[in-house]
Design a protein around this motif. Structure first.
Motif, PDB file in Angstrom:
ATOM      1  N   GLN A  54      31.329  53.691  93.518  1.00 17.61           N
ATOM      2  CA  GLN A  54      32.220  55.017  93.258  1.00 17.61           C
ATOM      3  C   GLN A  54      32.828  53.934  91.019  1.00 17.61           C
ATOM      4  O   GLN A  54      33.663  53.156  92.002  1.00 17.61           O
ATOM      5  CB  GLN A  54      33.277  54.291  93.726  1.00 17.61           C
ATOM      6  CG  GLN A  54      32.772  55.472  95.024  1.00 17.61           C
ATOM      7  CD  GLN A  54      33.750  55.468  95.777  1.00 17.61           C
ATOM      8  OE1 GLN A  54      34.496  55.289  96.428  1.00 17.61           O
ATOM      9  NE2 GLN A  54      32.914  56.743  96.951  1.00 17.61           N
ATOM     10  N   ASP A  55      32.908  54.374  90.738  1.00 16.28           N
ATOM     11  CA  ASP A  55      33.435  54.202  89.201  1.00 16.28           C
ATOM     12  C   ASP A  55      33.356  53.108  88.969  1.00 16.28           C
ATOM     13  O   ASP A  55      34.104  52.113  88.287  1.00 16.28           O
ATOM     14  CB  ASP A  55      35.070  54.317  89.497  1.00 16.28           C
ATOM     15  CG  ASP A  55      35.191  55.762  89.375  1.00 16.28           C
ATOM     16  OD1 ASP A  55      34.907  56.508  88.823  1.00 16.28           O
ATOM     17  OD2 ASP A  55      36.431  56.564  90.510  1.00 16.28           O
ATOM     18  N   GLU A  60      32.866  44.842  91.238  1.00 17.11           N
ATOM     19  CA  GLU A  60      32.355  45.419  89.726  1.00 17.11           C
ATOM     20  C   GLU A  60      30.335  45.387  90.212  1.00 17.11           C
ATOM     21  O   GLU A  60      29.571  44.536  90.201  1.00 17.11           O
ATOM     22  CB  GLU A  60      32.348  44.577  88.428  1.00 17.11           C
ATOM     23  CG  GLU A  60      33.538  44.727  88.302  1.00 17.11           C
ATOM     24  CD  GLU A  60      34.059  44.511  87.132  1.00 17.11           C
ATOM     25  OE1 GLU A  60      32.938  43.578  86.332  1.00 17.11           O
ATOM     26  OE2 GLU A  60      35.233  44.204  86.432  1.00 17.11           O
TER      27      GLU A  60
END
Length: 411
Positions: free
Chosen positions: A346-347, A389
């Motif tokens: 997600q993002d 990340e």
């Protein structure tokens, strides 16, 4: 010296952080791209081929087998004679009863065609004679009143008339007895009826000496030989109807709730794994077997096949659900199996996501809620954690959730 040691630790830590973040920033290729696919859920089980129409044909009478040429495997047609016994005694009985019937019919004809007309004619003649006597009595009374004849002449005629009336009453009684509903004709009719009944009984008994096939089928067993004397009740032939074959399986009790009447089934013999027969669920027996904890399921075959035989072991695959568009997730995609959570991107970061699943195989889950087409489900083996990340490799996602039509066996 301490300053140099501290500087070294800082440099090493910085290097470790650099390596860590640099490693995490490398594109991730191990993920699944959520896609929809046709899905078929099945339940498999083993069972046997049985026949709905199977009968042991027994001799209803005692006697010697005089005609018994059938062999195991022979096909027979409905109404075909299967075996005969020596029925000479019953044939003699039939002849005797046919003679008794002929005699009874002759008596009935004698009553209705001879005795009745004769009695009726007798009544007519007696009544005519009575009319003459009455006329004579009238004339004699006139002569008596004029003194031409004696009183005895009148008394004699009156006596004759009384006797004639008695004769007429007796003749009418006889005619009534011979007429329809009368005692004599009823007795003669009863004699005919009894003789007919006795003859029919003998003929029915004769039919028991020649036994025919109740349906078209195949001889499964032959238990006696020609010339043998058999007692009434002896099984001679077992007949089976191959067109009535069905499959019966025993399914674990916990799976029975998935089964419904009419569900599509594939049946194939263990000895012929490449030969499958279309079928459907026809009956769920309302009983759990104590010894096995299973429920018997009967399966109707769509067509007969030459390779199907009684008690043949078969495998069945019951289609319990077909979905044109489903999301199937492999078990290895679960990050937290107990909480039914997966990792998604997600993002640019890793996020945990709860999903609602249903086990549809030993290693597959049907996603009921929580994932959408196009989402990337990350492989937990990558050791990523929520908040990390992540960059997805272009052209990655070789492990997609969609393949060709997916079939899942209920565990």
């Amino acid at each position: 010296m301490k300053k140099w040691i501290l500087a070294g630790v800082v440099i090493a830590a910085a290097a470790a952080v650099f390596v860590f973040w640099n490693g995490r920033s490398e594109p991730l290729a191990d993920y699944w791209v959520v896609q929809e696919q046709p899905f078929t859920q099945t339940v498999t089980a083993s069972g046997k081929i049985l026949a709905a129409r199977k009968i042991e044909i027994k001799s209803e009478v005692s006697g010697t087998l005089s005609n018994f040429s059938l062999n195991v495997g022979d096909a027979v047609a409905e109404g075909q004679t299967l075996f005969s016994l020596d029925g000479s005694d019953v044939e003699r009985s039939i002849q005797e009863r046919q003679a008794a019937l002929s005699a009874a019919r002759a008596r009935y004809r004698a009553v209705t065609e001879v005795s009745l007309p004769t009695a009726q004619e007798t009544v007519i003649q007696l009544e005519a004679a009575l009319e003459q006597l009455n006329k004579q009595l009238e004339d004699t009374n006139v002569l008596f009143e004029s003194g031409a004849v004696a009183k005895t002449a009148v008394d004699d005629l009156e006596h004759q008339i009384t006797l004639q009336l008695s004769k007429i009453a007796s003749a009418k009684a006889s005619a009534n007895a011979y007429a329809s509903g009368g005692a004599s004709v009823s007795e003669a009719a009863a004699g005919v009826s009894q003789a007919l009944e006795a003859l029919e009984t003998a003929k029915n008994q004769r039919q028991k000496y020649a036994v025919t096939a109740p349906f078209s089928g195949t001889v499964l067993e032959r238990l006696r030989e020609p010339g043998e004397y058999v007692q009434a009740g002896t099984t001679l032939v077992t007949l089976i109807d191959p067109s009535s074959y069905y499959a019966e399986i025993e399914l674990e009790e916990r799976k029975v709730g998935l089964i419904e009447i009419g569900q599509r089934v594939l049946v194939w013999p263990e000895s012929y794994p490449s030969k499958a027969v279309e079928a459907e669920v026809s009956k769920i027996l309302p009983k759990v077997e104590d010894a096995t904890g299973t429920v018997k399921i009967q399966i109707k075959l769509a067509s007969s096949a030459d390779f199907l035989i009684e008690n043949l072991s078969v495998q069945v695959e019951i289609v319990i659900r077909t979905l044109p568009a489903a999301i199937i997730l492999p078990a290895q995609a679960l990050w937290n199996a107990e909480a039914s959570e997966v990792l998604v991107e997600q993002d640019g970061r890793v996020a945990s996501k709860p999903v609602k699943l249903e086990a549809v195989g030993l290693s597959d889950y049907l996603v009921l809620e929580g994932l959408s087409v196009g989402e990337a489900v990350l492989d937990p083996a990558s050791e990523l954690a929520p908040g990390d990340e992540v960059i997805l490799a272009d052209g990655g996602g070789a492990n997609t959730t969609a393949e060709d039509d997916k079939t899942g066996e209920t565990p």
